[in-house]
Design a protein around this motif. Structure first.
Motif, PDB file in Angstrom:
ATOM      1  N   THR A  26       3.801   9.210   5.485  1.00 18.00           N
ATOM      2  CA  THR A  26       2.397   9.070   5.083  1.00 18.00           C
ATOM      3  C   THR A  26       2.251   7.816   4.227  1.00 18.00           C
ATOM      4  OG1 THR A  26       2.758  10.452   3.145  1.00 18.00           O
ATOM      5  CG2 THR A  26       1.835  11.545   5.077  1.00 18.00           C
ATOM      6  N   ARG A  39     -12.187   2.224  -0.535  1.00 19.90           N
ATOM      7  CA  ARG A  39     -11.912   3.642  -0.331  1.00 19.90           C
ATOM      8  C   ARG A  39     -10.466   3.779   0.127  1.00 19.90           C
ATOM      9  NH1 ARG A  39     -14.440   8.953  -0.483  1.00 19.90           N
ATOM     10  NH2 ARG A  39     -12.993  10.241   0.694  1.00 19.90           N
ATOM     11  N   ARG A  41      -7.345   6.638   1.315  1.00 29.28           N
ATOM     12  CA  ARG A  41      -7.049   8.005   1.729  1.00 29.28           C
ATOM     13  C   ARG A  41      -5.638   8.066   2.297  1.00 29.28           C
ATOM     14  NH1 ARG A  41      -9.831   4.316   4.116  1.00 29.28           N
ATOM     15  NH2 ARG A  41     -11.836   5.352   4.285  1.00 29.28           N
ATOM     16  N   THR A  42      -5.034   9.271   2.163  1.00 31.36           N
ATOM     17  CA  THR A  42      -3.702   9.488   2.735  1.00 31.36           C
ATOM     18  C   THR A  42      -3.850   9.614   4.243  1.00 31.36           C
ATOM     19  OG1 THR A  42      -3.172  10.741   0.757  1.00 31.36           O
ATOM     20  CG2 THR A  42      -1.670  10.994   2.628  1.00 31.36           C
ATOM     21  N   ILE A  43      -2.894   9.025   4.962  1.00 27.24           N
ATOM     22  CA  ILE A  43      -2.958   9.101   6.423  1.00 27.24           C
ATOM     23  C   ILE A  43      -1.534   9.139   6.974  1.00 27.24           C
ATOM     24  CG2 ILE A  43      -3.042   6.595   6.860  1.00 27.24           C
ATOM     25  CD1 ILE A  43      -5.375   7.258   8.892  1.00 27.24           C
ATOM     26  N   ILE A  44      -1.352   9.802   8.089  1.00 27.58           N
ATOM     27  CA  ILE A  44      -0.022   9.865   8.705  1.00 27.58           C
ATOM     28  C   ILE A  44       0.220   8.596   9.509  1.00 27.58           C
ATOM     29  CG2 ILE A  44       1.475  11.105  10.328  1.00 27.58           C
ATOM     30  CD1 ILE A  44       0.057  13.678   9.487  1.00 27.58           C
ATOM     31  N   ARG A  46       1.823   6.951  12.414  1.00 32.70           N
ATOM     32  CA  ARG A  46       2.262   7.516  13.707  1.00 32.70           C
ATOM     33  C   ARG A  46       3.287   6.682  14.442  1.00 32.70           C
ATOM     34  NH1 ARG A  46      -0.009  12.800  14.185  1.00 32.70           N
ATOM     35  NH2 ARG A  46      -1.771  12.713  12.757  1.00 32.70           N
ATOM     36  N   TYR A  57      -3.860   7.912  13.603  1.00 34.46           N
ATOM     37  CA  TYR A  57      -4.872   8.666  14.357  1.00 34.46           C
ATOM     38  C   TYR A  57      -5.993   9.084  13.400  1.00 34.46           C
ATOM     39  CZ  TYR A  57      -1.143   9.646  17.845  1.00 34.46           C
ATOM     40  OH  TYR A  57      -0.133   9.566  18.763  1.00 34.46           O
ATOM     41  N   THR A  58      -7.189   9.164  13.931  1.00 36.71           N
ATOM     42  CA  THR A  58      -8.287   9.678  13.104  1.00 36.71           C
ATOM     43  C   THR A  58      -9.401  10.233  13.970  1.00 36.71           C
ATOM     44  OG1 THR A  58      -9.544   9.219  11.089  1.00 36.71           O
ATOM     45  CG2 THR A  58      -9.670   7.555  12.838  1.00 36.71           C
ATOM     46  N   ASP A  59     -10.376  10.858  13.306  1.00 38.99           N
ATOM     47  CA  ASP A  59     -11.582  11.333  13.987  1.00 38.99           C
ATOM     48  C   ASP A  59     -12.536  10.145  14.109  1.00 38.99           C
ATOM     49  OD1 ASP A  59     -14.319  12.422  14.332  1.00 38.99           O
ATOM     50  OD2 ASP A  59     -13.365  14.366  14.043  1.00 38.99           O
ATOM     51  N   SER A  62     -15.246   9.738  11.534  1.00 37.52           N
ATOM     52  CA  SER A  62     -14.957   9.722  10.095  1.00 37.52           C
ATOM     53  C   SER A  62     -15.515   8.453   9.445  1.00 37.52           C
ATOM     54  CB  SER A  62     -13.454   9.865   9.835  1.00 37.52           C
ATOM     55  OG  SER A  62     -12.750   8.786  10.397  1.00 37.52           O
ATOM     56  N   THR A  63     -15.703   8.539   8.145  1.00 36.74           N
ATOM     57  CA  THR A  63     -16.333   7.433   7.407  1.00 36.74           C
ATOM     58  C   THR A  63     -15.563   6.124   7.565  1.00 36.74           C
ATOM     59  OG1 THR A  63     -17.001   9.089   5.822  1.00 36.74           O
ATOM     60  CG2 THR A  63     -17.236   6.811   5.121  1.00 36.74           C
ATOM     61  N   LYS A  64     -14.244   6.228   7.641  1.00 36.29           N
ATOM     62  CA  LYS A  64     -13.428   5.004   7.729  1.00 36.29           C
ATOM     63  C   LYS A  64     -13.764   4.189   8.974  1.00 36.29           C
ATOM     64  CE  LYS A  64      -9.640   7.751   7.855  1.00 36.29           C
ATOM     65  NZ  LYS A  64     -10.328   8.990   8.258  1.00 36.29           N
TER      66      LYS A  64
HETATM   67  C1  LIG Z   1      -0.969  14.629   3.906  1.00 33.92           C
HETATM   68  C2  LIG Z   1      -2.266  14.160   4.506  1.00 33.92           C
HETATM   69  C3  LIG Z   1      -2.249  13.558   5.747  1.00 33.92           C
HETATM   70  C4  LIG Z   1      -3.431  13.106   6.342  1.00 33.92           C
HETATM   71  N1  LIG Z   1      -3.386  12.513   7.552  1.00 33.92           N
HETATM   72  C5  LIG Z   1      -4.521  12.035   8.109  1.00 33.92           C
HETATM   73  C6  LIG Z   1      -4.479  11.342   9.352  1.00 33.92           C
HETATM   74  O1  LIG Z   1      -3.427  11.156   9.979  1.00 33.92           O
HETATM   75  N2  LIG Z   1      -5.653  10.866   9.833  1.00 33.92           N
HETATM   76  C7  LIG Z   1      -6.839  11.023   9.175  1.00 33.92           C
HETATM   77  O2  LIG Z   1      -7.861  10.546   9.671  1.00 33.92           O
HETATM   78  N3  LIG Z   1      -6.915  11.694   8.013  1.00 33.92           N
HETATM   79  C8  LIG Z   1      -5.781  12.191   7.460  1.00 33.92           C
HETATM   80  N4  LIG Z   1      -5.832  12.850   6.261  1.00 33.92           N
HETATM   81  C9  LIG Z   1      -7.164  13.062   5.632  1.00 33.92           C
HETATM   82  C10 LIG Z   1      -7.608  11.773   4.919  1.00 33.92           C
HETATM   83  O3  LIG Z   1      -6.885  11.618   3.722  1.00 33.92           O
HETATM   84  C11 LIG Z   1      -9.117  11.740   4.638  1.00 33.92           C
HETATM   85  O4  LIG Z   1      -9.455  12.783   3.773  1.00 33.92           O
HETATM   86  C12 LIG Z   1      -9.949  11.826   5.897  1.00 33.92           C
HETATM   87  O5  LIG Z   1      -9.398  11.051   6.950  1.00 33.92           O
HETATM   88  C13 LIG Z   1     -11.379  11.377   5.650  1.00 33.92           C
HETATM   89  O6  LIG Z   1     -11.368  10.037   5.235  1.00 33.92           O
HETATM   90  P1  LIG Z   1     -12.675   9.097   5.343  1.00 33.92           P
HETATM   91  O7  LIG Z   1     -13.840   9.984   5.002  1.00 33.92           O
HETATM   92  O8  LIG Z   1     -12.441   8.040   4.330  1.00 33.92           O
HETATM   93  O9  LIG Z   1     -12.743   8.586   6.734  1.00 33.92           O
HETATM   94  C14 LIG Z   1      -4.662  13.291   5.651  1.00 33.92           C
HETATM   95  C15 LIG Z   1      -4.666  13.870   4.388  1.00 33.92           C
HETATM   96  C16 LIG Z   1      -3.495  14.299   3.828  1.00 33.92           C
HETATM   97  C17 LIG Z   1      -3.541  14.934   2.459  1.00 33.92           C
END
Ligand SMILES: Cc1cc2nc3c(=O)[nH]c(=O)nc-3n(C[C@H](O)[C@H](O)[C@H](O)COP(=O)(O)O)c2cc1C
Length: 181
Positions: A26, A39, A41-44, A46, A57-59, A62-64
């Motif tokens: 992460t 902004r 955020r934690t992300i995996i 890949r 990967y993401t939705d 999502s805001t990002k």
């Molecule tokens: C351990 C962990 C892993 C995460 N992995 C992902 C990820 O792979 N992709 C993702 O979009 N959000 C992931 N999230 C959620 C993001 O941190 C974030 O809350 C979410 O993507 C919304 O972000 P945004 O509103 O800024 O787009 C993860 C959160 C945690 C705590």
């Protein structure tokens, strides 16, 4: 010496996606807010591609995504506490949706991972009850590709006085320089 640090950086990144429990699995992804500010955020993390780009990967809702569409500059921050290594990477982020790279990854989304992309309403929308999230058959799946142009390597505790280096992509070559830690 600089080449060793550069190679270690890519090796650690590769391990992050391949070795179970590796701390680079992460990272913190930073993008520019629409109004102002940053902004994170934690992300995996890949995949490290053959082209040395980083995939996430993401939705798609999502805001990002909105932020990256407006300003593709972004950065990620990794930290491995066992060797006290911090890696900062910045560059441009490309959003993949329904192209061939996207398709390769989309095919592998299964099991519980499906629920990361199938909520009826967009992530971040206010709801009254957290157990009443409605899901649909549609997957709002997107792949983010960070194309690095700057990498910073830091080992603060390295003897005798820490090691910090910067790698910058210029004319398709990685220029490498030590920095004062
Ligand atoms: C351990 C962990 C892993 C995460 N992995 C992902 C990820 O792979 N992709 C993702 O979009 N959000 C992931 N999230 C959620 C993001 O941190 C974030 O809350 C979410 O993507 C919304 O972000 P945004 O509103 O800024 O787009 C993860 C959160 C945690 C705590």
């Amino acid at each position: 010496m600089l080449i060793d640090l550069f190679n270690e950086t890519w090796r650690e990144l590769e391990d992050g996606t391949k070795k179970y429990g590796h701390p680079f699995r992460t990272c913190s992804l930073a993008t520019a807010e629409i109004s102002r500010g940053i902004r994170q955020r934690t992300i995996i993390f890949r995949e490290l591609t053959k082209k040395k780009t980083l995939l996430f990967y993401t939705d798609l809702r999502s805001t990002k995504i909105e932020q990256i569409n407006k300003n593709p500059d972004g950065s990620v921050l990794f930290y491995n506490p066992s060797i006290q290594l911090q890696i900062f990477i910045s560059g441009k982020i490309k959003i993949h949706s329904e192209d061939s790279l996207w398709n390769d990854h989309f095919m592998n989304i299964e099991g519980r991972s499906i629920n990361d992309y199938n909520t009826q309403y967009a992530p971040g929308k206010p709801i009254k009850n957290p157990i009443a999230v409605t899901r649909t058959k549609d997957l709002n799946f997107a792949v983010l590709e960070l194309i690095p142009d700057t990498i910073e390597y830091l080992k603060l505790r390295e003897e005798p006085s820490g090691i910090r280096a910067i790698f910058k992509l210029q004319d398709q070559e990685w220029n490498k320089t030590f920095l004062v830690p």
